[in-house]
Design a protein around this motif. Structure first.
Motif, short mmCIF file in Angstrom:
data_model
loop_
_atom_site.label_atom_id
_atom_site.label_comp_id
_atom_site.label_asym_id
_atom_site.label_seq_id
_atom_site.Cartn_x
_atom_site.Cartn_y
_atom_site.Cartn_z
N PHE A 137 -9.02 -9.06 -2.55
CA PHE A 137 -8.36 -7.77 -2.40
C PHE A 137 -6.86 -7.86 -2.56
CE2 PHE A 137 -12.32 -7.39 -0.21
CZ PHE A 137 -12.68 -6.06 -0.25
N GLY A 138 -6.29 -6.87 -3.22
CA GLY A 138 -4.86 -6.65 -3.22
C GLY A 138 -4.60 -5.30 -2.60
N ILE A 139 -3.50 -5.21 -1.84
CA ILE A 139 -3.12 -3.91 -1.26
C ILE A 139 -1.64 -3.65 -1.56
CG2 ILE A 139 -4.84 -3.91 0.57
CD1 ILE A 139 -2.57 -4.68 2.50
N VAL A 140 -1.31 -2.38 -1.69
CA VAL A 140 0.07 -1.97 -1.92
C VAL A 140 0.27 -0.61 -1.25
CG1 VAL A 140 -0.39 -0.79 -4.12
CG2 VAL A 140 1.88 -1.71 -3.68
N THR A 141 1.47 -0.40 -0.76
CA THR A 141 1.84 0.89 -0.18
C THR A 141 3.05 1.42 -0.95
OG1 THR A 141 1.00 0.22 1.97
CG2 THR A 141 2.54 2.07 1.96
N THR A 142 3.07 2.72 -1.17
CA THR A 142 4.15 3.31 -1.96
C THR A 142 5.50 3.10 -1.31
OG1 THR A 142 3.80 5.45 -0.89
CG2 THR A 142 2.74 5.11 -3.03
N ARG A 143 6.48 2.99 -2.18
CA ARG A 143 7.87 2.97 -1.75
C ARG A 143 8.63 3.90 -2.69
NH1 ARG A 143 8.36 -3.42 -3.15
NH2 ARG A 143 8.47 -3.21 -5.39
N SER A 144 9.84 4.19 -2.35
CA SER A 144 10.63 5.15 -3.11
C SER A 144 10.66 4.79 -4.60
CB SER A 144 12.06 5.16 -2.55
OG SER A 144 12.85 6.09 -3.26
N GLY A 145 10.41 5.79 -5.42
CA GLY A 145 10.48 5.60 -6.87
C GLY A 145 9.20 5.11 -7.52
N ASP A 146 8.17 4.82 -6.72
CA ASP A 146 6.93 4.33 -7.30
C ASP A 146 6.25 5.38 -8.15
OD1 ASP A 146 6.40 1.62 -6.75
OD2 ASP A 146 5.78 2.07 -4.69
N THR A 147 5.60 4.90 -9.19
CA THR A 147 4.70 5.71 -10.02
C THR A 147 3.32 5.05 -9.95
OG1 THR A 147 5.06 4.40 -12.01
CG2 THR A 147 6.60 6.24 -11.62
N ILE A 148 2.34 5.70 -10.52
CA ILE A 148 1.02 5.09 -10.52
C ILE A 148 1.07 3.75 -11.26
CG2 ILE A 148 0.16 6.34 -12.52
CD1 ILE A 148 -2.59 6.40 -10.96
N ASP A 149 1.87 3.67 -12.31
CA ASP A 149 1.96 2.42 -13.08
C ASP A 149 2.59 1.29 -12.28
OD1 ASP A 149 0.71 3.49 -15.35
OD2 ASP A 149 2.60 4.24 -16.15
N THR A 150 3.66 1.57 -11.54
CA THR A 150 4.29 0.50 -10.74
C THR A 150 3.36 0.06 -9.62
OG1 THR A 150 5.47 2.06 -9.29
CG2 THR A 150 6.64 1.30 -11.26
N LEU A 151 2.65 1.00 -9.04
CA LEU A 151 1.70 0.64 -7.98
C LEU A 151 0.55 -0.21 -8.52
CD1 LEU A 151 1.62 4.07 -6.15
CD2 LEU A 151 2.41 1.91 -5.16
N LEU A 152 0.02 0.18 -9.68
CA LEU A 152 -1.08 -0.58 -10.27
C LEU A 152 -0.64 -1.99 -10.65
CD1 LEU A 152 -2.78 2.16 -12.46
CD2 LEU A 152 -3.71 1.09 -10.40
N THR A 153 0.56 -2.13 -11.16
CA THR A 153 1.08 -3.46 -11.51
C THR A 153 1.18 -4.33 -10.28
OG1 THR A 153 2.30 -2.58 -13.41
CG2 THR A 153 3.06 -4.69 -12.51
N ARG A 154 1.72 -3.78 -9.20
CA ARG A 154 1.90 -4.57 -7.97
C ARG A 154 0.57 -4.89 -7.29
NH1 ARG A 154 5.46 -0.69 -5.39
NH2 ARG A 154 4.95 -1.67 -3.41
N VAL A 155 -0.35 -3.93 -7.24
CA VAL A 155 -1.63 -4.19 -6.56
C VAL A 155 -2.48 -5.16 -7.37
CG1 VAL A 155 -3.09 -2.28 -7.44
CG2 VAL A 155 -3.34 -3.08 -5.07
N ASP A 156 -2.39 -5.09 -8.68
CA ASP A 156 -3.11 -6.02 -9.54
C ASP A 156 -2.60 -7.46 -9.31
OD1 ASP A 156 -5.05 -6.50 -11.67
OD2 ASP A 156 -3.33 -6.89 -12.98
N ALA A 157 -1.28 -7.61 -9.22
CA ALA A 157 -0.71 -8.93 -8.96
C ALA A 157 -1.15 -9.46 -7.60
CB ALA A 157 0.82 -8.85 -9.04
N ALA A 158 -1.22 -8.60 -6.60
CA ALA A 158 -1.67 -9.02 -5.26
C ALA A 158 -3.12 -9.47 -5.29
CB ALA A 158 -1.48 -7.89 -4.25
N MET A 159 -3.96 -8.75 -6.05
CA MET A 159 -5.37 -9.13 -6.15
C MET A 159 -5.51 -10.49 -6.84
SD MET A 159 -8.35 -9.19 -8.22
CE MET A 159 -7.94 -8.15 -9.59
N TYR A 160 -4.74 -10.70 -7.90
CA TYR A 160 -4.81 -12.00 -8.58
C TYR A 160 -4.27 -13.12 -7.70
CZ TYR A 160 -6.76 -10.36 -12.90
OH TYR A 160 -7.63 -9.86 -13.82
N LYS A 161 -3.31 -12.80 -6.86
CA LYS A 161 -2.82 -13.80 -5.91
C LYS A 161 -3.94 -14.20 -4.94
CE LYS A 161 0.83 -14.57 -2.49
NZ LYS A 161 1.93 -13.93 -1.74
#
Length: 174
Positions: A137-161
């Protein structure tokens, strides 16, 4: 009769035929709505992205039909363990995504960990497969300026980690 056909066509266009969960396109549409609402209300919004570990081995050893049974059972666990306000999608193959409205990172981590344990301990999954059913599992929580694309990039990286660190675990996005 026509209305019934139209409703069926709409369901088929927005949902995965195997699991009944939202497909990728429908998930993105719904999550974008959640993202705008979250920004307007200044509420936390989190994403969970996970991949069933060693799924290729399940398909190769036990057959694709058994793999389908595993995917259906995983989706049933998701449907019964998550809130009706959460959005759940089958991202593709053995990957799933969950949008958690009004949920901060700490609570998203608790939810992901509960799901991770549920898959590992589910009697039906244990019965279905001689290969343990686990997920990363990867998890991410929104922060200022996030878009769906930035969130997907970060959560995907967390899952691969989580995969790289040994699988069957939950990792937070940077």
């Amino acid at each position: 009769m026509i209305r019934g056909y139209n409703e069926k066509l709409e369901f088929m266009a927005r949902n995965d035929p195997l699991t009944g969960l939202m497909n990728r396109s429908a998930f993105n549409d719904s999550f974008n709505d959640y993202l705008h609402l979250s920004k307007r209300r200044d509420d936390p919004l989190s994403l969970i992205f996970f991949d069933i570990d060693n799924f290729k081995a399940i398909n190769d050893t036990l057959g694709h039909q058994m793999g389908d049974h595993v995917l259906v059972q995983v989706s049933e666990i998701l449907k019964t363990r998550l809130r009706c306000t959460d959005i759940i999608g089958r991202w593709g193959g053995e990957e799933f995504i969950i949008g958690l409205i009004n949920t901060d990172q700490e609570n998203a981590e608790v939810i992901a960990e509960a799901l991770r344990s549920a898959f590992e301990e589910d009697p039906r999954l244990i019965h279905l497969s001689s290969i343990p059913i686990t997920a990363s599992f990867g998890i991410v929580t929104t922060r200022s300026g996030d878009t769906i694309d930035t969130l997907l990039t970060r959560v995907d990286a967390a899952m691969y980690k989580a995969k790289e660190l040994g699988k069957n675990r939950v990792e937070k996005a940077e």
